[in-house]
Write an enzyme that holds these catalytic residues in place. Structure first.
Site, PDB file in Angstrom:
ATOM      1  N   GLU A 102      70.418  -6.162  85.125  1.00  0.00           N
ATOM      2  CA  GLU A 102      71.575  -5.428  85.635  1.00  0.00           C
ATOM      3  C   GLU A 102      72.527  -6.380  86.359  1.00  0.00           C
ATOM      4  O   GLU A 102      73.730  -6.146  86.413  1.00  0.00           O
ATOM      5  CB  GLU A 102      71.121  -4.300  86.575  1.00  0.00           C
ATOM      6  N   HIS A 154      45.885 -10.115  74.132  1.00  0.00           N
ATOM      7  CA  HIS A 154      45.377  -9.329  72.999  1.00  0.00           C
ATOM      8  C   HIS A 154      46.470  -8.415  72.472  1.00  0.00           C
ATOM      9  O   HIS A 154      46.196  -7.412  71.827  1.00  0.00           O
ATOM     10  CB  HIS A 154      44.150  -8.536  73.437  1.00  0.00           C
ATOM     11  N   LYS A 187      77.044   6.505  83.004  1.00  0.00           N
ATOM     12  CA  LYS A 187      77.113   7.760  83.768  1.00  0.00           C
ATOM     13  C   LYS A 187      78.317   8.579  83.300  1.00  0.00           C
ATOM     14  O   LYS A 187      78.252   9.786  83.123  1.00  0.00           O
ATOM     15  CB  LYS A 187      77.261   7.471  85.270  1.00  0.00           C
TER      16      LYS A 187
HETATM   17  O1  PA5 Z   1      70.998  -1.472  91.235  1.00  0.00           O
HETATM   18  C1  PA5 Z   1      71.812  -0.581  91.146  1.00  0.00           C
HETATM   19  O2  PA5 Z   1      72.874  -0.609  91.747  1.00  0.00           O
HETATM   20  C2  PA5 Z   1      71.533   0.667  90.319  1.00  0.00           C
HETATM   21  O3  PA5 Z   1      70.389   0.514  89.542  1.00  0.00           O
HETATM   22  C3  PA5 Z   1      71.338   1.866  91.231  1.00  0.00           C
HETATM   23  O4  PA5 Z   1      70.255   1.619  92.092  1.00  0.00           O
HETATM   24  C4  PA5 Z   1      71.087   3.135  90.433  1.00  0.00           C
HETATM   25  O5  PA5 Z   1      72.135   3.360  89.518  1.00  0.00           O
HETATM   26  C5  PA5 Z   1      70.983   4.345  91.366  1.00  0.00           C
HETATM   27  O6  PA5 Z   1      72.143   4.478  92.112  1.00  0.00           O
HETATM   28  P1  PA5 Z   1      72.144   5.288  93.456  1.00  0.00           P
HETATM   29  O7  PA5 Z   1      71.177   4.663  94.391  1.00  0.00           O
HETATM   30  O8  PA5 Z   1      73.553   5.219  93.948  1.00  0.00           O
HETATM   31  O9  PA5 Z   1      71.722   6.700  93.123  1.00  0.00           O
END
Ligand code: PA5
Length: 558
Positions: free
Chosen positions: A356, A385, A487
């Site tokens: 990410e 394995h 989203k």
């Molecule tokens: O690392 C990140 O920013 C994302 O993976 C968020 O943690 C994830 O989208 C969840 O977002 P939020 O904590 O705002 O619900």
């Protein structure tokens, strides 16, 4: 290559250590033929990084990195180190979101750019410790006077992967509360979680985590959890804790409804680097692990990874290895192989942290770069394995990161002269060599022992590596436009579904084509998928026609 190697051997025999070391690195690595064990050893010794304080070794000697590579990286690293220092001093490092990037302050509050921030970090840690202890010793009870036994942790991505890793790695039997995670909106999965909770629902603490406070998945999970809880006659607010940004929708809800507790997730902490914030500290506290040890491990690693010298900085060594292995474009995947059940889920955690952060289409100047570094893995020796066969003999598009723990392993007796701990180490070493022999690159991280302290150090090592690597390839590691795009696209699909439902509510029969013509701009395959999902999961829709020939389908609400 052969001439190169011969040359090295000659140099070695004249026993001028300085020259040997320099040329060893200059070799076109890897020099792994049986004749060159001594050369390999010299390379290993020279590149090995070790911290006495952390009880941690890092070996990158089996990556194809040469001293010429390191020399080439000297200038880029000067810039990267400068950027890291600026980031730590409170610079707006996440320019796309106009935010500071401050997860390093969470474990070394003295670094925070203002006294207010420093004090708020200290006070947050104390509040979490105080809350965790009160829940565990029964000072804080449910509204019915019961002691809490379980936690249902509701959050997704960075709001759950850290807690999942911590609980899986650190919780000892009968220590603290039982954890359950709602990190998906799969209805079957949600139902199962509640079946597993059974009568313990009465004594369950609900922790809802969302930095933004507006992510649909945790919101839906929370609504379901609340519905089930209240329909069984239990009060929600007195069992619910929120971890979120100040003034988010979730924060406001928790205030309005007087939830049991609220902990702040500052805007300068990203979801995937939130493990040393309340997001990680609360679970540590509730499983009776030691918050301060965890923070200390991370802080010590941060100190090492702040050093402006590639060879002394383990994160710089790792970032260089990733950079060279993937030709600065992430062309090789990282396969994470902890030889340790406690770290089984670390590959999932690192997958999010790395992918990410580094998976970005544009560089900081807006040029199309499509950067990234794919991460997957599970554990050894189990996967010897499974997919290790391909790693050794198949497509060479990866490097392995082994992680091993030494002393924790000696907990079973040797039977028939066979000690499981020796076998585990033997299998790791064997795989490492077998990969190298086939020219497959690998890194080994060795922990003397394993506790929250080493885990803090390990996570901090990867966090900084990601930060440095992002500087080398000139991308913003701290935003996630792709997640936001996902989203948005999901919201659009749900809007199309609303429109279809509106049309069908008239009771009139519609062909797919008619639906397509009546709705603003859907993709035909999306429309097909929406209709398939709606009609199969809801018996009030009647579908005629042949699913193999979508154009023949007709839908009507009965
Ligand atoms: O690392 C990140 O920013 C994302 O993976 C968020 O943690 C994830 O989208 C969840 O977002 P939020 O904590 O705002 O619900």
């Amino acid at each position: 290559m052969i001439i190169d190697v011969l040359f090295q051997v000659i140099i070695h025999t004249i026993n001028n250590e300085q020259i040997v070391f320099i040329d060893l690195l200059n070799m076109k690595f890897p020099d792994l033929s049986p004749n060159n064990k001594e050369l390999q050893w010299q390379r290993f010794s020279e590149l090995l990084w070790y911290s006495q304080e952390l009880g941690m070794w890092l070996d990158i000697s089996r990556m194809k990195i040469t001293s010429a590579d390191l020399k080439d990286l000297d200038q880029p690293f000067k810039k990267a180190f400068k950027a890291i220092h600026e980031l730590e001093s409170g610079f707006i490092a996440n320019k796309d979101e106009s935010r500071m990037v401050g997860h390093y302050w969470l474990r070394t509050p003295e670094l925070a750019p203002s006294d207010d921030l420093k004090n708020s970090i200290h006070s947050q840690i104390s509040k979490i410790e105080e809350f965790g202890n009160s829940v565990l010793d029964g000072t804080i009870k449910t509204d019915l006077g019961d002691q809490f036994t379980d936690v249902l942790w509701i959050g997704i991505g960075g709001s759950s992967l850290g807690p999942i890793l911590l609980v899986n790695s650190l919780q000892k039997k009968n220590n603290g509360l039982n954890f359950h995670f709602l990190d998906n909106i799969d209805p079957v999965g949600i139902k199962k979680k509640f079946e597993n909770l059974g009568n313990n629902l009465r004594t369950t603490l609900f922790v809802v985590v969302s930095k933004s406070g507006g992510t649909p998945e945790p919101k839906l999970c929370m609504d379901q959890a609340r519905y089930i809880t209240e329909s069984q006659g239990f009060n929600w607010s007195s069992r619910a804790v929120a971890i979120t940004m100040e003034n988010s929708a979730l924060d406001q809800k928790a205030i309005d409804e007087n939830w049991l507790r609220r902990f702040e997730l500052p805007d300068w902490v990203g979801g995937r680097t939130s493990i040393t914030s309340a997001v990680g500290l609360l679970p540590i506290s509730l499983i009776k692990s030691d918050i301060n040890n965890f923070l200390m491990g991370a802080s010590i690693m941060d100190k090492h990874t702040r050093i402006d010298d590639i060879s002394l900085n383990p994160a710089a060594l790792l970032a260089s290895s990733w950079y060279i292995a993937g030709s600065a474009k992430g062309l090789k995947d990282m396969v994470v192989l902890p030889y340790c059940d406690s770290l089984e889920v670390i590959s999932k955690y690192l997958q999010q942290l790395v992918m990410e952060s580094l998976g970005k289409s544009q560089d900081r100047q807006g040029n199309l770069v499509n950067q990234g570094l794919a991460v997957y893995g599970n554990k050894g020796s189990t996967d010897q394995h499974a997919y290790v066969q391909q790693l050794r003999d198949g497509i060479d598009n990866f490097f392995v990161s082994f992680i091993e723990v030494l002393s924790n392993n000696n907990v079973l007796p040797a039977l028939e002269d066979k000690n499981p701990s020796d076998f585990l180490s033997g299998f790791l070493q064997g795989t490492r060599l077998a990969l190298s022999e086939n020219d497959r690159e690998n890194i080994t991280i060795t922990l003397k022992t394993f506790s929250e302290f080493q885990l803090g150090g390990l996570i901090a090592l990867f966090e900084r590596t990601v930060g440095l690597y992002a500087e080398l390839v000139n991308i913003n590691a701290y935003d996630q436009p792709g997640v936001e795009a996902g989203k948005k696209a999901a919201a659009e699909i749900l809007e199309i579904q609303n429109n279809i439902e509106r049309l069908l509510s008239s009771g009139k029969k519609f062909s797919l084509e008619e639906l397509f013509n009546s709705i603003d701009n859907p993709n035909k395959d999306s429309l097909f998928m929406i209709v398939r999902n709606m009609t199969i999961s809801n018996p009030s829709y009647d579908v005629t026609g042949d699913w193999m020939q979508p154009n023949t389908l007709e839908i009507r609400k009965t």
